[in-house]
Design a protein around this motif. Structure first.
Motif, PDB file in Angstrom:
ATOM      1  N   ARG A  15       0.904  -1.247  -0.128  1.00  0.00           N
ATOM      2  CA  ARG A  15      -0.225   0.042   0.025  1.00  0.00           C
ATOM      3  C   ARG A  15       0.909   1.166   0.010  1.00  0.00           C
ATOM      4  NH1 ARG A  15      -3.637   1.188   4.959  1.00  0.00           N
ATOM      5  NH2 ARG A  15      -2.875   3.080   5.137  1.00  0.00           N
ATOM      6  N   SER A  17       1.340   5.490   0.254  1.00  0.00           N
ATOM      7  CA  SER A  17       0.754   6.881   0.832  1.00  0.00           C
ATOM      8  C   SER A  17       1.814   7.783   0.746  1.00  0.00           C
ATOM      9  CB  SER A  17       0.095   6.664   2.004  1.00  0.00           C
ATOM     10  OG  SER A  17       1.137   6.149   3.090  1.00  0.00           O
ATOM     11  N   ARG A  18       1.393   8.847   1.014  1.00  0.00           N
ATOM     12  CA  ARG A  18       2.460  10.057   1.179  1.00  0.00           C
ATOM     13  C   ARG A  18       3.487  10.143   2.122  1.00  0.00           C
ATOM     14  NH1 ARG A  18      -1.858  14.179  -1.133  1.00  0.00           N
ATOM     15  NH2 ARG A  18      -1.803  13.666  -3.538  1.00  0.00           N
ATOM     16  N   SER A  19       4.531  10.236   1.823  1.00  0.00           N
ATOM     17  CA  SER A  19       5.703  10.210   3.212  1.00  0.00           C
ATOM     18  C   SER A  19       5.748  11.663   3.810  1.00  0.00           C
ATOM     19  CB  SER A  19       6.928   9.737   2.482  1.00  0.00           C
ATOM     20  OG  SER A  19       7.956   9.685   3.523  1.00  0.00           O
ATOM     21  N   ASP A  31       3.432   9.397  -3.810  1.00  0.00           N
ATOM     22  CA  ASP A  31       3.167   8.422  -2.985  1.00  0.00           C
ATOM     23  C   ASP A  31       4.300   7.391  -2.768  1.00  0.00           C
ATOM     24  OD1 ASP A  31       0.550   9.293  -2.479  1.00  0.00           O
ATOM     25  OD2 ASP A  31      -0.286   7.920  -4.038  1.00  0.00           O
ATOM     26  N   ARG A  33       5.725   6.461   0.449  1.00  0.00           N
ATOM     27  CA  ARG A  33       5.574   5.611   1.705  1.00  0.00           C
ATOM     28  C   ARG A  33       5.024   4.309   1.253  1.00  0.00           C
ATOM     29  NH1 ARG A  33       2.384   4.342   6.204  1.00  0.00           N
ATOM     30  NH2 ARG A  33       3.441   4.369   8.272  1.00  0.00           N
ATOM     31  N   GLU A  72       9.688   4.803   4.928  1.00  0.00           N
ATOM     32  CA  GLU A  72       9.372   6.002   4.292  1.00  0.00           C
ATOM     33  C   GLU A  72      10.521   6.652   4.291  1.00  0.00           C
ATOM     34  OE1 GLU A  72       6.677   8.415   6.389  1.00  0.00           O
ATOM     35  OE2 GLU A  72       6.976   7.623   8.312  1.00  0.00           O
TER      36      GLU A  72
END
Length: 137
Positions: A15, A17-19, A31, A33, A72
């Motif tokens: 998955r 996501s933004r770090s 994205d 992370r 991350e």
């Protein structure tokens, strides 16, 4: 993972996501992370003995038999993916390792006993010399 066990990539769930780490102007748009999840409880690639050992040792980190590792620290998603896979492999390698052999109880040697008693006598003498002498003797 090690010389006799490999986990297929299909059993891993990633998955993105933004770090919150470094990234400059692109930090809010990339994205980078990575959260890598592995379902230990339902994995067909883990033998039963290693599966039960991993479930017992990683009990505090599991959510419904699934262990999750996040990475991350890097700016690129690819490097974070590699870091997350390396962390997961190290975690599982440690979790399925066989327990260490039990300690064989031994007795102290004669020399060790004598040294311990000599140190006790020396310490008692040091404390005895520190006492205040009233001269009533």
């Amino acid at each position: 993972m090690n010389s006799w066990l490999a986990i297929p990539g299909g059993e891993l769930r990633e998955r993105f996501s933004r770090s919150s780490g470094p990234g400059g102007q692109s930090v809010n748009t990339t994205d980078s992370r990575v959260e890598l999840s592995f379902d230990i409880a339902r994995s067909p690639s883990l033998p039963e003995r290693e599966k039960s050992r991993a479930l017992a040792r990683l009990d505090a980190r599991l959510t419904d038999g699934v262990v999750t590792v996040a990475a991350e620290t890097e700016r690129s998603q690819l490097m974070n993916r590699d870091a997350a896979r390396a962390r997961l492999a190290a975690l599982l390698r440690q979790a399925i390792a066989p327990p260490p052999p039990p300690r064989v109880p031994t007795k102290p040697t004669r020399g060790a006993r004598e040294r311990r008693l000599a140190d006790k006598k020396r310490r008692a003498q040091t404390k005895r010399h520190r006492r205040y002498n009233t001269g009533d003797d």
